[in-house]
Design a protein around this motif. Sequence first.
Motif, PDB file in Angstrom:
ATOM      1  N   MET A 201       0.840  -1.194   0.000  1.00 18.99           N
ATOM      2  CA  MET A 201       0.000   0.000   0.000  1.00 18.99           C
ATOM      3  C   MET A 201       0.875   1.244   0.000  1.00 18.99           C
ATOM      4  N   LYS A 202       0.467   2.236  -0.798  1.00 14.73           N
ATOM      5  CA  LYS A 202       1.224   3.480  -0.899  1.00 14.73           C
ATOM      6  C   LYS A 202       0.391   4.651  -0.385  1.00 14.73           C
ATOM      7  N   HIS A 203       1.100   5.688   0.049  1.00 20.33           N
ATOM      8  CA  HIS A 203       0.434   6.869   0.593  1.00 20.33           C
ATOM      9  C   HIS A 203       1.158   8.105   0.091  1.00 20.33           C
TER      10      HIS A 203
ATOM     11  N   ASN B  49       5.814   3.897   0.292  1.00 21.04           N
ATOM     12  CA  ASN B  49       5.313   2.540   0.141  1.00 21.04           C
ATOM     13  C   ASN B  49       5.457   1.802   1.473  1.00 21.04           C
ATOM     14  N   ALA B  50       4.437   1.069   1.882  1.00 15.04           N
ATOM     15  CA  ALA B  50       4.540   0.276   3.106  1.00 15.04           C
ATOM     16  C   ALA B  50       5.617  -0.800   2.983  1.00 15.04           C
TER      17      ALA B  50
ATOM     18  N   GLU C  31       7.430  -5.581   4.989  1.00 17.78           N
ATOM     19  CA  GLU C  31       6.291  -4.672   4.979  1.00 17.78           C
ATOM     20  C   GLU C  31       6.147  -4.042   6.357  1.00 17.78           C
TER      21      GLU C  31
ATOM     22  N   TRP D 186       1.381   0.707   9.113  1.00 20.85           N
ATOM     23  CA  TRP D 186       1.074   2.131   9.228  1.00 20.85           C
ATOM     24  C   TRP D 186       0.659   2.459  10.662  1.00 20.85           C
TER      25      TRP D 186
ATOM     26  N   ARG E 262      -1.423   8.005   9.074  1.00 24.63           N
ATOM     27  CA  ARG E 262      -1.414   8.489   7.698  1.00 24.63           C
ATOM     28  C   ARG E 262      -2.256   9.754   7.626  1.00 24.63           C
TER      29      ARG E 262
END
Length: 287
Positions: A1-3, A15-16, A78, A81, A84
Amino acid sequence: MKHTLQSDGISAMINADGAELCSLKNSEGRELLWQAGPAWPRRAPILFPIVGRLKNDQLRDRGKAFPMTQHGFARDREFTWRERGAKSCTLVLTDDSATRLHFPYAFRLAVSYEVEGAHLDVGFEITNTGDVTLPASLGAHPAFNWPLLPGLAKEAYSIHFSREEPEPIRRLKDGMLREKGEPTPVQGKILALSEQLFWDDAVILDRPASRSIRYAADRGPAINMEWEGFQELGIWSKPPSAAFLCIEPWRGFASPAHFDGEFLDKPGIMKLAPAETKILKCRIGIG
């Protein structure tokens, strides 16, 4: 997952996987970070719990040997989070049964990113969650496009240090730190960049006087970097023709060629007492 984080002057995508910075754009939307590729498949990996290589890729602890490949395992794990938001985020990695096959210590590594204006602040918080001393190293490894402005020659770029850098540099042989230094290619405060500079692998400043640099040509975008808590600096590209330049603040370095002892005794590592936390910081600015 990206943020994605966004401010008026910069956007950053994280990127996680590896808690890796995977995009860095200026206010015009120009990508400044290397976007991986055949020459090198990463963008800005986090180096933990080692920087560089250990002899025979083995970590020795209290008479036992553990497999540990170059730059450690964090870049391939990984992260979770913790937070965020629009302008900041935090990711966490803790020890588990998989990490203990390679690294027999308890730890928590939190990595935070925050954008403000045209700056990206990156924080690394390492905590010893165990009951014995935690030895570890940590490094940032961002790869910036080289050239930053398409069409400019690589030789148009240089690194400007905040202080003069007269001390000898170190080089690697078979991934291990050579015993003797060699004359620095830095002239005063300026390191002229060329592919030839990296035919003998990375340029390593193990005693840099500077705590900030500027990577730039006489026109186009520029990268400013400053750091706290890091004690060494690696500069690397991969000739021939790799279109990236890595500027890497480190706390630690590859094992010296002659060293094959206990990890706790390895030159360059941090040592954290139980419950102790160390914080290292890096700021990337777009000029």
